[in-house]
Design a protein around this motif. Structure first.
Motif, PDB file in Angstrom:
ATOM      1  N   ASP B   9       0.816  -1.237   0.000  1.00 10.04           N
ATOM      2  CA  ASP B   9       0.000   0.000   0.000  1.00 10.04           C
ATOM      3  C   ASP B   9       0.833   1.264   0.000  1.00 10.04           C
ATOM      4  O   ASP B   9       0.572   2.227   0.725  1.00 10.04           O
ATOM      5  CB  ASP B   9      -0.920   0.040   1.244  1.00 10.04           C
ATOM      6  CG  ASP B   9      -2.015  -0.983   1.123  1.00 10.04           C
ATOM      7  OD1 ASP B   9      -2.418  -1.260  -0.019  1.00 10.04           O
ATOM      8  OD2 ASP B   9      -2.432  -1.525   2.179  1.00 10.04           O
ATOM      9  N   GLN B  11       2.342   4.759  -0.703  1.00 10.01           N
ATOM     10  CA  GLN B  11       1.850   6.041  -1.216  1.00 10.01           C
ATOM     11  C   GLN B  11       2.897   7.132  -0.964  1.00 10.01           C
ATOM     12  O   GLN B  11       3.543   7.152   0.071  1.00 10.01           O
ATOM     13  CB  GLN B  11       0.545   6.425  -0.507  1.00 10.01           C
ATOM     14  CG  GLN B  11      -0.008   7.744  -1.045  1.00 10.01           C
ATOM     15  CD  GLN B  11      -1.366   8.085  -0.459  1.00 10.01           C
ATOM     16  OE1 GLN B  11      -2.180   7.186  -0.207  1.00 10.01           O
ATOM     17  NE2 GLN B  11      -1.600   9.366  -0.249  1.00 10.01           N
ATOM     18  N   LYS B  12       3.070   7.997  -1.957  1.00 15.60           N
ATOM     19  CA  LYS B  12       4.001   9.110  -1.768  1.00 15.60           C
ATOM     20  C   LYS B  12       3.318  10.388  -2.214  1.00 15.60           C
ATOM     21  O   LYS B  12       2.836  10.500  -3.342  1.00 15.60           O
ATOM     22  CB  LYS B  12       5.275   8.881  -2.597  1.00 15.60           C
ATOM     23  CG  LYS B  12       6.301   9.979  -2.454  1.00 15.60           C
ATOM     24  CD  LYS B  12       6.969   9.994  -1.078  1.00 15.60           C
ATOM     25  CE  LYS B  12       7.898  11.187  -0.908  1.00 15.60           C
ATOM     26  NZ  LYS B  12       8.423  11.274   0.444  1.00 15.60           N
ATOM     27  N   THR B  13       3.264  11.338  -1.304  1.00 14.67           N
ATOM     28  CA  THR B  13       2.627  12.622  -1.599  1.00 14.67           C
ATOM     29  C   THR B  13       3.629  13.739  -1.338  1.00 14.67           C
ATOM     30  O   THR B  13       4.322  13.737  -0.319  1.00 14.67           O
ATOM     31  CB  THR B  13       1.389  12.809  -0.694  1.00 14.67           C
ATOM     32  OG1 THR B  13       0.552  11.676  -0.876  1.00 14.67           O
ATOM     33  CG2 THR B  13       0.618  14.059  -1.046  1.00 14.67           C
ATOM     34  N   THR B  22      -0.086  13.764  -5.064  1.00 13.60           N
ATOM     35  CA  THR B  22       0.207  12.334  -4.888  1.00 13.60           C
ATOM     36  C   THR B  22       0.835  11.792  -6.165  1.00 13.60           C
ATOM     37  O   THR B  22       0.249  11.873  -7.242  1.00 13.60           O
ATOM     38  CB  THR B  22      -1.088  11.561  -4.563  1.00 13.60           C
ATOM     39  OG1 THR B  22      -1.646  12.142  -3.374  1.00 13.60           O
ATOM     40  CG2 THR B  22      -0.820  10.091  -4.325  1.00 13.60           C
ATOM     41  N   GLN B  25       0.475   5.777  -5.517  1.00 14.80           N
ATOM     42  CA  GLN B  25      -0.497   5.304  -4.519  1.00 14.80           C
ATOM     43  C   GLN B  25      -0.906   3.869  -4.804  1.00 14.80           C
ATOM     44  O   GLN B  25      -0.876   3.411  -5.949  1.00 14.80           O
ATOM     45  CB  GLN B  25      -1.709   6.220  -4.455  1.00 14.80           C
ATOM     46  CG  GLN B  25      -2.521   6.283  -5.724  1.00 14.80           C
ATOM     47  CD  GLN B  25      -3.707   7.235  -5.585  1.00 14.80           C
ATOM     48  OE1 GLN B  25      -4.064   7.607  -4.474  1.00 14.80           O
ATOM     49  NE2 GLN B  25      -4.312   7.594  -6.690  1.00 14.80           N
ATOM     50  N   GLY B  26      -1.221   3.180  -3.720  1.00 10.58           N
ATOM     51  CA  GLY B  26      -1.708   1.790  -3.821  1.00 10.58           C
ATOM     52  C   GLY B  26      -0.734   0.842  -4.478  1.00 10.58           C
ATOM     53  O   GLY B  26      -1.143  -0.033  -5.251  1.00 10.58           O
ATOM     54  N   SER B  61       4.969   8.218   2.219  1.00  9.03           N
ATOM     55  CA  SER B  61       3.990   8.966   3.010  1.00  9.03           C
ATOM     56  C   SER B  61       3.125   7.988   3.804  1.00  9.03           C
ATOM     57  O   SER B  61       2.737   8.260   4.937  1.00  9.03           O
ATOM     58  CB  SER B  61       3.103   9.815   2.102  1.00  9.03           C
ATOM     59  OG  SER B  61       3.903  10.640   1.299  1.00  9.03           O
ATOM     60  N   SER B  62       2.816   6.851   3.173  1.00  6.29           N
ATOM     61  CA  SER B  62       2.128   5.781   3.912  1.00  6.29           C
ATOM     62  C   SER B  62       2.453   4.455   3.249  1.00  6.29           C
ATOM     63  O   SER B  62       3.034   4.402   2.169  1.00  6.29           O
ATOM     64  CB  SER B  62       0.621   6.033   3.954  1.00  6.29           C
ATOM     65  OG  SER B  62       0.092   5.929   2.641  1.00  6.29           O
ATOM     66  N   THR B 219       0.211   4.625 -10.396  1.00  6.45           N
ATOM     67  CA  THR B 219      -0.303   3.332  -9.949  1.00  6.45           C
ATOM     68  C   THR B 219       0.204   2.228 -10.875  1.00  6.45           C
ATOM     69  O   THR B 219       0.588   2.493 -12.022  1.00  6.45           O
ATOM     70  CB  THR B 219      -1.851   3.285  -9.960  1.00  6.45           C
ATOM     71  OG1 THR B 219      -2.279   3.693 -11.256  1.00  6.45           O
ATOM     72  CG2 THR B 219      -2.453   4.201  -8.912  1.00  6.45           C
TER      73      THR B 219
END
Lengths: 859, 234
Positions: B9, B11-13, B22, B25-26, B61-62, B219
């Motif tokens: 999962d 994610q980079k923003t 972003t 993501q994902g 980021s997450s 993605t």
């Protein structure tokens, strides 16, 4: 899968050996660049080491030659005739040793050979053993003895002989007596070349003094007693024991140790001042280092990024470059120390006029080590600011060159470095100046200068960007845009050039200001010749002779000498006992020269009270007027009672009036003024002020005057002005010599900064040439940019120097500040032109190469 | 076989002018030890960002990145540097040799950092392997592009990495030199059993790997084994 399967070694070794190796490897291809950084601090260190080595040697030499500083074990001086009780004391001191007496006063002398007259310090020396230590250096050498043993002979300062085209064997008339000049006096213990310039001396034997007829009541005469004490007597202990009696009698005294301390301190003050000037050069160099390291690190970002990718920690990367900077600082400091040690060979010659001892030249290891340590610390401290950035360089820079390469975090360490830099400057200044307040003022001054220049540079960048003149021609627009492009040198150049300019202009302004203080004497309608020691009986005749010579009587005032005996019932002893009173000692020991008249003169302004010009009630205390600042220092107010001892007679006075006095006006000004009706019968002399139109007129008048009134002295203010100019010239040469270090450092920083920005300029110029810009256009762009930078920095430096001179004039020299802006114009133009010249010299190489070659090479 | 890289999962923003942007993501995938994989996609698709995150050059980021058993998400930059030194090798499009070091010194750096012995001998062996032993004391500016990339290969393999990240390794080389470097890369990869992650525009090069992950707009649009038919989403 668990979160952390493999544990990382939290405490990774730093691997110092490898870091040192990497620092060495990485520096190999940049040594030429690093050498430029080094040159910035070399001169600052050289200045410090030279001055400190010289001070060290001077201290050692003062220690070695201490006794010849005063030529005796003890000197007692008095400016009034010795009372019998004190005479007994003085005689008793010589019982177990030896004593030589000397009487000093100023008088006119007449050179027979050239028919010239001159005010000199006459020193009538007894035929005793003085100097007991050291020797009187004369030419011929035999004259030092002959003048005391072979009849009417005199020793005359060698500068006077030169000035009046007189040689040994010729005659000199002192008062009513004529002496044969035995020889030229070069050096005598206790006198420097400087004191000889201010008051050149003529020595005559003491036993011919009466014959000269110059010892008259009211004349200002000083009595010196030189003692040689037995080996077993400690002069300092003896003086300590006798101090209260000496002070009570108003005697001054000097022992070998007190003179040594005094002399040492005077020269240490000068050395400290010069060391601070050198330190400013070093700080300037450090600004250059910081800027060079900043650009160096920017160019190393890619390498640092790669190292980070390969696993080097932020701390390790930081250390690699810190080691390089330390090595650079060390090399710069060592080179500076060597240069400084060589420069100090020249310093004894430079300071010769001011020195009381012969200074030997020796390597001062202490000064060298101190210089190297200071250079290393200060270079590292300043370089730390850009170096700290390394710790935050992201390895991502390897993938994307344009990406934000620094992790954005607030850096407390950076603030710690700022504090350390300020602390270092403060501590250094404290050790040189010895007072917290002055050290604080120096540090504050440095901060203000840096801040003003930095803010101005930023303001200019903002201003140019905000109000960009879009309608201007291309060349001008490009030049202006260069001022705020990324990695511009605007800030650095403004600070370094501005600081250098400020320093030079301040020195320049101060010299002119101090000279202008006395130059007033030369202005029209101001007196330029002062006659004094005119006795009551001679008053009318001197006036007539003066008027016959066609000279005006601008001012003719009586002077009565007196001492303060009591102040509101407090005597000298009371004030010495109770130091909380805050009344200075000199209030009682000094001799007051007082006048009496019924009105104020043009240089005086009433401040407080009522001026009573004539005494109406002879039995009441005499209403007197005091100068307001003098009253303040004595803590005296209106209505207070002062008792003066007018050559034996006590006169009670009351402070009735306070005046402000313009001391820089050529007038006979007084601290204390009596009303008419009190002092008319007291022993007194008169002072006459007149103005001559030419040197020839002045010389002829003085010659006639000395022939007719040998006791009357004349001060030629033009001559004093010349002497002062000469002395200030010598002092300012020494200061300029030290300021030269700052100037050359400034130029080196300038060359360095311009060289650093060369890479960007190459890129821009080549691009512009590729797009079709002519050589002339590119040169114009560069020239205009440097012109703007140079003019802004030099202009700010000049403004700063005016502020600094104001502060120095008002707080340090306590003189009126009247800035003289005209001579600042050449400084401004000169420095601006120098900036453009160096800038253009550097750009030449860029233009001489074909664009393709440069593009390939730089790529 | 063990999992060498596990992405979950991701994610980079970025903050772009005050607005969040972003770029990834994902993202989910994992690689087994010894795998070769290519990340492909158009310019601006986020493939280099993904490489940076996988290699521990940047922080997500997450989501999470586990590299050879080490969860990178909460590690400091210095700890991630240690991970890179122990397990990761890099090859860059513009070679990224340190210009002030000679060829052999460039190769020695990762070994010296690990505190290994006989680093000179090991580095010489690697330079011999890439055919540059003769030029070991040359500085990067004295070498051609192809030679620089071969030194870069020797450096990348010097610390015997568990995983090698290559960003457009032939992007700055002419075709012939590029092919020579490619061959060397795959040969060394095979010999050492290192996992290889390639970021490239070059589909021909990508097809030489076992697996191709296509990215578009931040993605994963396809995740394909080159030997199999059809998409295999993991």
């Amino acid at each position: 899968m668990s979160d952390t399967i493999i544990h990382l070694n939290k405490k990774r070794p730093l691997n110092l050996r490898w870091l040192l190796k990497m620092a060495w490897r990485d520096s190999r291809r940049n040594r030429g660049r690093l050498a430029l950084f080094i040159s910035s601090i070399v001169l600052g260190i050289a200045a410090l080491v030279a001055i400190n080595s010289f001070s060290d040697n001077l201290r050692t030499d003062i220690d070695k030659q201490a006794k010849s500083l005063i030529g005796a074990d003890l000197v007692v001086a008095s400016n009034k005739e010795i009372e019998p009780k004190m005479q007994q004391l003085l005689d008793s001191l010589a019982l177990t040793g030896d004593r030589s007496d000397e009487v000093r006063f100023v008088s006119m002398v007449f050179f027979q050979a050239s028919q010239g007259t001159r005010l000199v310090q006459v020193r009538a020396l007894e035929q005793g053993g003085f100097p007991y230590y050291g020797a009187i250096e004369t030419e011929p050498q035999s004259a030092s003895k002959a003048f005391r043993e072979e009849g009417r002979k005199a020793l005359v300062d060698h500068t006077l002989l030169l000035q009046y085209n007189t040689k040994p064997g010729d005659s000199i008339k002192v008062g009513n007596s004529t002496f044969e000049i035995a020889g030229a006096l070069h050096r005598i213990p206790g006198q420097t070349a400087m004191t000889a310039t201010i008051a050149p001396a003529v020595y005559i034997p003491r036993h011919y003094l009466e014959e000269t007829g110059l010892l008259q009541k009211g004349s200002r005469i000083n009595y010196y007693h030189y003692y040689k004490l037995p080996e077993t007597t400690d002069a300092d202990k003896l003086v300590k024991k006798l101090e209260p009696r000496f002070e009570e009698a108003g005697f001054g005294f000097d022992t070998v140790n007190s003179r040594k301390e005094g002399t040492g301190k005077a020269y240490e003050d000068l050395a400290s001042f010069l060391a601070l000037v050198g330190f400013v050069a070093l700080l300037l160099g450090c600004v250059g280092v910081a800027s060079a390291v900043h650009v160096y690190i920017r160019e190393k970002l890619a390498t640092i990024g790669v190292l980070r990718c390969l696993g080097v920690s932020g701390k390790q990367a930081f250390l690699i470059y810190l080691f390089q900077v330390m090595a650079m600082g060390l090399i710069g400091s060592v080179v500076g120390a060597i240069l400084g040690s060589l420069i100090q060979l020249y310093l004894p010659e430079l300071f010769r006029t001011f020195l009381p001892v012969e200074v030997t030249v020796a390597v001062s290891w202490l000064a060298i080590l101190e210089g190297i340590a200071i250079g290393l610390v200060v270079a590292v401290l300043f370089a730390l600011l850009p170096l700290l950035t390394i710790r935050n360089v992201s390895p991502l820079i390897t993938l994307r060159a344009g990406v934000e390469h620094l992790t954005s975090q607030k850096d407390k360490v950076r603030w710690a470095v700022y504090v350390l830099i300020l602390a270092f400057i403060f501590v250094f200044a404290y050790f040189q100046l010895n007072t917290w307040l002055r050290a604080l003022a120096f540090t504050g001054g440095v901060i203000v200068a840096f801040l003003v220049l930095a803010l101005l540079a930023r303001a200019m960048m903002w201003f140019v960007k905000r109000f960009f003149p879009v309608s201007w021609g291309y060349v001008w627009r490009q030049s202006l845009a260069n001022l705020y492009r990324p990695n511009n040198q605007t800030l650095l150049l403004t600070v370094s050039i501005g600081l250098g300019t400020a320093l030079i202009s301040t020195l320049f302004l101060m010299q002119r200001l101090l000279l202008s203080e006395v130059a007033i004497a030369g202005s029209e309608n101001q007196p330029n010749l002062v006659l004094f020691d005119i006795q009551n009986a001679q008053k009318e005749e001197v006036a007539r002779v003066t008027q016959d010579a066609g000279l005006p009587l601008l001012q003719y005032v009586p002077v009565v000498t007196m001492r303060l005996e009591e102040m509101n019932g407090l005597r000298a002893a009371d004030v010495r006992e109770d130091t909380t009173l805050g009344i200075p000692d000199w209030a009682y020991t000094r001799e007051y020269r007082v006048t009496y008249r019924d009105s104020l003169i043009s240089s005086e302004k009433e401040v407080e009270g009522t001026w009573q010009g004539t005494v109406t009630n002879p039995t009441a205390p005499v209403p007197i007027s005091l100068e307001d600042r003098y009253a303040e220092r004595l803590k005296v107010e209106l209505g207070d009672t002062l008792v003066f001892n007018v050559q034996g007679a006590l006169v009670t006075t009351v402070v009735n009036h306070l005046r402000e006095v313009e001391w820089n006006r050529v007038q006979s000004n007084f601290l204390v003024v009596f009303p008419k009706g009190v002092l008319e019968e007291a022993p007194q002399f008169h002072v006459l002020m007149t103005r001559t139109d030419s040197t020839a007129q002045s010389a002829a008048f003085q010659q006639n005057l000395v022939k007719r009134f040998p006791n009357v002295s004349a001060i030629d203010l033009d001559l004093i002005l010349q002497t002062l100019d000469d002395i200030l010239g010598k002092i300012s040469f020494v200061i300029r010599f030290m300021a030269l270090f700052s100037i050359i450092t400034g130029i080196l920083v300038l060359i360095g900064s311009i060289n650093i920005s060369k890479f960007q300029r190459v890129q821009e110029s080549v691009l512009l040439r590729t797009l079709g810009a002519s050589r002339k256009q590119i040169l114009s762009i560069n020239a205009f940019e440097y012109l703007l930078l140079g003019a802004l920095a030099a202009g700010t430096g000049v403004i700063l120097s005016v502020a600094a001179s104001w502060a120095l004039a008002v707080f340090s020299f306590e003189v009126n500040f009247v800035p003289d802006f005209l001579p600042l114009l050449p400084v401004f133009i000169g420095i601006t032109a120098l900036t453009v010249f160096i800038g253009m010299l550097n750009s030449r190489g860029i233009l001489n190469r074909p664009p393709l070659e440069v593009l390939r090479r730089e790529a | 076989m063990s999992i060498i890289l596990d992405i979950k999962d991701l994610q980079k923003t970025y903050n772009s002018g005050g607005h969040p942007l972003t770029v990834l993501q994902g993202i989910n995938f994992s690689l087994q030890a010894g795998d070769t994989c290519a990340i492909v996609g158009p310019s601006g698709s986020g493939k280099t960002t993904l490489l940076g995150l996988c290699a521990g050059l940047d922080r997500a980021s997450s989501g999470s990145v586990i590299l050879n058993g080490v969860k990178l998400d909460n590690l400091s930059e210095d700890e991630r540097a240690q991970v890179r030194n122990q397990y990761v090798g890099f090859i860059f499009q513009n070679f990224q040799l340190i210009p002030t070091l000679t060829a052999i010194e460039n190769v020695m750096v990762p070994l010296e950092l690990r505190g290994e012995r006989n680093v000179h001998r090991q580095a010489m062996e690697l330079l011999e392997r890439v055919g540059l032993a003769e030029r070991h004391d040359h500085y990067p500016t004295q070498l051609s592009g192809g030679e620089q990339q071969r030194v870069s290969l020797a450096r990348a393999f010097s610390n015997k990495p568990a995983i090698l990240f290559a960003d457009e390794p032939t992007g700055n080389l002419d075709e012939e030199t590029g092919q020579r470097v490619e061959k060397l890369l795959f040969d060394l990869n095979r010999e050492t059993g290192t996992t290889l992650v390639l970021v490239t525009h070059d589909l021909e090069l990508a097809e030489k790997t076992d697996r191709i992950i296509r990215i578009k707009g931040g993605t994963v649009v396809s995740d394909q084994f080159t030997s199999s038919v059809g998409n295999v989403q993991r």
